[in-house]
Write an enzyme that holds these catalytic residues in place. Structure first.
Site, mmCIF file in Angstrom:
data_model
loop_
_atom_site.group_PDB
_atom_site.id
_atom_site.type_symbol
_atom_site.label_atom_id
_atom_site.label_comp_id
_atom_site.label_asym_id
_atom_site.label_seq_id
_atom_site.Cartn_x
_atom_site.Cartn_y
_atom_site.Cartn_z
ATOM 1 N N PHE A 421 0.620 -1.152 0.075
ATOM 2 C CA PHE A 421 0.139 0.136 -0.191
ATOM 3 C C PHE A 421 0.769 1.125 -0.018
ATOM 4 O O PHE A 421 2.217 1.216 0.034
ATOM 5 C CB PHE A 421 -1.155 -0.040 0.977
ATOM 6 C CG PHE A 421 -0.791 -0.212 2.323
ATOM 7 C CD1 PHE A 421 0.416 0.109 3.018
ATOM 8 C CD2 PHE A 421 -1.713 -0.428 3.521
ATOM 9 C CE1 PHE A 421 0.792 0.229 4.414
ATOM 10 C CE2 PHE A 421 -1.558 -0.387 4.897
ATOM 11 C CZ PHE A 421 -0.032 -0.056 5.116
ATOM 12 N N GLU A 422 0.250 2.560 -0.265
ATOM 13 C CA GLU A 422 0.525 3.672 -0.369
ATOM 14 C C GLU A 422 1.686 3.585 -1.487
ATOM 15 O O GLU A 422 2.899 4.342 -1.448
ATOM 16 C CB GLU A 422 1.573 4.290 1.071
ATOM 17 C CG GLU A 422 0.240 4.545 1.834
ATOM 18 C CD GLU A 422 0.554 5.309 3.247
ATOM 19 O OE1 GLU A 422 1.469 5.932 3.061
ATOM 20 O OE2 GLU A 422 -0.166 5.280 4.042
ATOM 21 N N GLY A 423 1.756 3.035 -2.564
ATOM 22 C CA GLY A 423 2.616 2.752 -3.611
ATOM 23 C C GLY A 423 3.360 1.545 -3.512
ATOM 24 O O GLY A 423 4.171 1.396 -2.575
#
Ligand SMILES: Cc1cc2nc3c(=O)[nH]c(=O)nc-3n(C[C@H](O)[C@H](O)[C@H](O)COP(=O)(O)OP(=O)(O)OC[C@H]3O[C@@H](n4cnc5c(N)ncnc54)[C@H](O)[C@@H]3O)c2cc1C
Length: 610
Positions: A421-423
């Site tokens: 997550f978050e990239g």
């Protein structure tokens, strides 16, 4: 015929995503970037080593001591993991400590911590509970406070920031069933109604952290006509919003994460952030510094594992010796120690750069996220191996049979998502590769873009000749053997970094010359370049920290220097391997085989063969 049509559609979709990301990225570098310079062949060590380590304020130190005592008395990670809930008392306590306003300026009722201080708070939480960390990080790193701080009007700041600081939990809603790494397909819609007073929001958001308990959320949606994506602050209790499903995961058991439905939700025009069409830019910019919570959290988590492994490996005797004294285990312990120091150094330096004026930290933040989450995962794997069966056993089970618990099994379940997550790791590499090539794309322009023709090449020649005629030869110049002498035993590692940065820049340039517009698709090549840059950043961070500690007469300075040395030796070996693999690899064969597997060429392998 159909097959051709779908390939065309896929190519169009890919081009649309690329255009959207290009439009939304910050085209200008607003300040220095240590990592951007690495890709251009300059290892600007002085940029990260000259300023003394930023000390947290006395106010923060006092808050941290209070928070630490409260977490230790009130946050029971085993219970949170087992029940899958935070519990009202935990949320209430976090609110009273001001945790929901750590990054909100004091004038809006927050604690007004600097990024360095916020990072230290995240390190502390990383030691206690990953679900609590995710709750707070999703709220203030990417939820309402961050985009409102960056893009909100005065009125929006006055309306939303005090609420958030007082405990109104917020969420960030970008992902949709068809939109994970690829925002080009974003389907949620926002259309201005006939009165001009409201946007009407429709759509479905997936995996929205805090989405099932939040009061406010930032929602990205697109105007179906103009295709432009905008960002809105949305009241979670607005009519038309429902939680369709609460999601449950391998770890982060208490995460209040869900699928959120929006059906004709009226959002006042005053809740539009920035201007119409700025939504992706807002999302990407928010994530730039926002993703720094994760590296800081891994630093705290790494320390916890290290302590558990030291205690276990010195007490547990097998084959006539503490297991830590057997060479194989001691090698793991050494590696874990060096990497804990490196994770901490990278996370702390990145937070420090984010606080400094005149720095552009988008590459450093991505490098920190990628480096710390990957190394943390390796460290957990080693930690589990060191503790043997007691690494795999749940803490509750260890306690029940009278053994000392250690958080490795739960930490592994909690930590794995950090690389997604978050990239995701892949997207971090792609993002960094794009920024790394920025100067070349500026100089060579359309000549290196997909679909470039001979006209593009000819058009780019003057600017290419102007830049490359001095830049490329400069990459072959040697450096003085006296450089970095003041760094003592770390000097040789820094000289290696200096040479490696120039070699990296040359290699990327050679890759551009060889692959031209096809370079974009050469992920094996580009990702290795990013790995090398990340390791160079980490060596720099470790050395700079050790030197700063030495200058400050820190009692642990000598050990820090030793750990920087230990880490740099391992990192240099990896760097040399990556350089070798850039040109001698099985990338093409692996790609062909991967596609063959995808198309069912090896499906016989999937069935039992009795
Ligand atoms: C626990 C949890 C919490 C989350 N919280 C939030 C939240 O609060 N808000 C929010 O908006 N989203 C949230 N997400 C979504 C998260 O950000 C996405 O999972 C992430 O962006 C990846 O998208 P995806 O899972 O759909 O993977 P996909 O996009 O389907 O990708 C699958 C795989 O392909 C790789 N891949 C994709 N494109 C490329 C490419 N071009 N080149 C190479 N590899 C590629 C990916 O890296 C990944 O390994 C959360 C997800 C989880 C699981």
């Amino acid at each position: 015929m159909n097959r051709v049509a779908s390939e065309q559609e896929l190519a169009k979709a890919e081009a649309e995503t690329r255009d959207l990301i290009e439009e939304s990225r910050d085209a200008d570098w607003k300040g220095r970037s240590f990592m951007k310079d690495i890709f251009l062949g300059n290892f600007k060590y002085e940029w990260i080593s000259e300023q003394p380590e930023v000390a947290p304020s006395a106010r923060f130190v006092e808050w941290a001591a209070k928070a630490d005592a409260w977490f230790s008395a009130n946050v029971d990670p085993i219970k949170i993991d087992a029940t899958g809930e935070y519990g009202d008392d935990v949320i209430k306590g976090l609110t009273e400590l001001g945790c929901f306003g750590m990054k909100i300026p004091a004038e809006y009722g927050g604690l007004g911590f600097s990024q360095v201080e916020y990072g230290l708070a995240m390190e502390m939480l990383g030691r206690y509970d990953a679900s609590v960390l995710a709750l707070l990080s999703a709220h203030q790193s990417i939820g309402v406070p961050q985009p409102v701080k960056l893009f909100g009007t005065d009125a929006q700041k006055k309306e939303f920031l005090p609420r958030c600081a007082a405990g109104a939990i917020s969420a960030f809603a970008l992902t949709e069933p068809q939109v994970g790494s690829d925002p080009g397909k974003l389907a949620s819609s926002a259309v201005l109604d006939e009165t001009g007073e409201y946007y009407i929001l429709n759509g479905e958001k997936l995996w929205c952290t805090n989405g099932t308990i939040c009061e406010l959320m930032v929602v990205m949606a697109r105007n179906p006509e103009t295709k432009k994506i905008s960002a809105f602050v949305v009241e979670a209790n607005s009519p038309g919003i429902t939680v369709k499903h609460r999601c449950h995961f391998m770890g982060l058991k208490a995460l209040a994460n869900g699928v959120i439905l929006f059906k004709d939700v009226k959002v006042p025009v005053g809740n539009l952030l920035g201007k119409e069409g700025m939504g992706m830019r807002i999302a990407l910019t928010t994530l730039n510094a926002g993703r720094l919570s994760i590296p800081s959290g891994t630093a705290g988590g790494a320390r916890d594992v290290l302590k558990a492994c030291r205690e276990f490996a010195s007490e547990r005797v097998q084959w006539g010796a503490p297991v830590g004294k057997h060479e194989a285990v001691s090698h793991m312990l050494a590696d874990m120690t060096a990497h804990t120091y490196a994770i901490e150094s990278v996370a702390r330096l990145s937070n420090e750069l984010a606080d400094r004026q005149g720095y552009d930290i988008r590459l450093e933040a991505s490098a920190a996220k990628e480096f710390c989450t990957t190394r943390h995962w390796d460290l957990l794997d080693k930690g589990m191996q060191v503790r043997g069966g007691r690494g795999y056993e749940m803490e509750s089970s260890l306690i029940a049979r009278g053994e000392k618990p250690a958080n490795i099994e739960r930490a592994m379940r909690d930590a794995r998502i950090n690389r997604i997550f978050e990239g995701s790791s892949e997207i971090m590499h792609l993002f960094m590769a794009r920024e790394a090539l920025d100067k070349h794309l500026q100089v060579a322009g359309n000549a290196v873009k997909p679909g470039a023709g001979i006209g593009d090449m000819v058009g780019a020649l003057p600017s290419m000749a102007g830049f490359y005629s001095w830049w490329y030869p400069s990459l072959w110049m040697g450096l003085t053997p006296f450089k970095y002498r003041s760094a003592g035993k770390l000097g040789s590692h820094l000289r290696f970094c200096d040479r490696a940065a120039r070699r990296l820049a040359r290699t990327v340039f050679h890759g551009m010359a060889r692959y031209q517009a096809k370079l974009e698709k050469k992920q094996g090549f580009l990702f290795r370049a990013v790995e090398i840059a990340n390791e160079l950043y980490a060596i720099g961070a470790c050395a700079a920290r050790a030197q700063k500690m030495k200058k400050a007469n820190h009692p642990d300075a000598k050990q820090a220097e030793e750990l920087a040395d230990l880490f740099a030796r391992a990192a240099r070996r990896r760097i040399n391997d990556w350089f070798r693999d850039m040109w001698r690899n099985d990338d093409a064969f692996n790609y062909t085989e991967g596609v063959k597997m995808l198309e069912g060429g090896y499906s016989w392998l999937e069935s039992d063969k009795i």
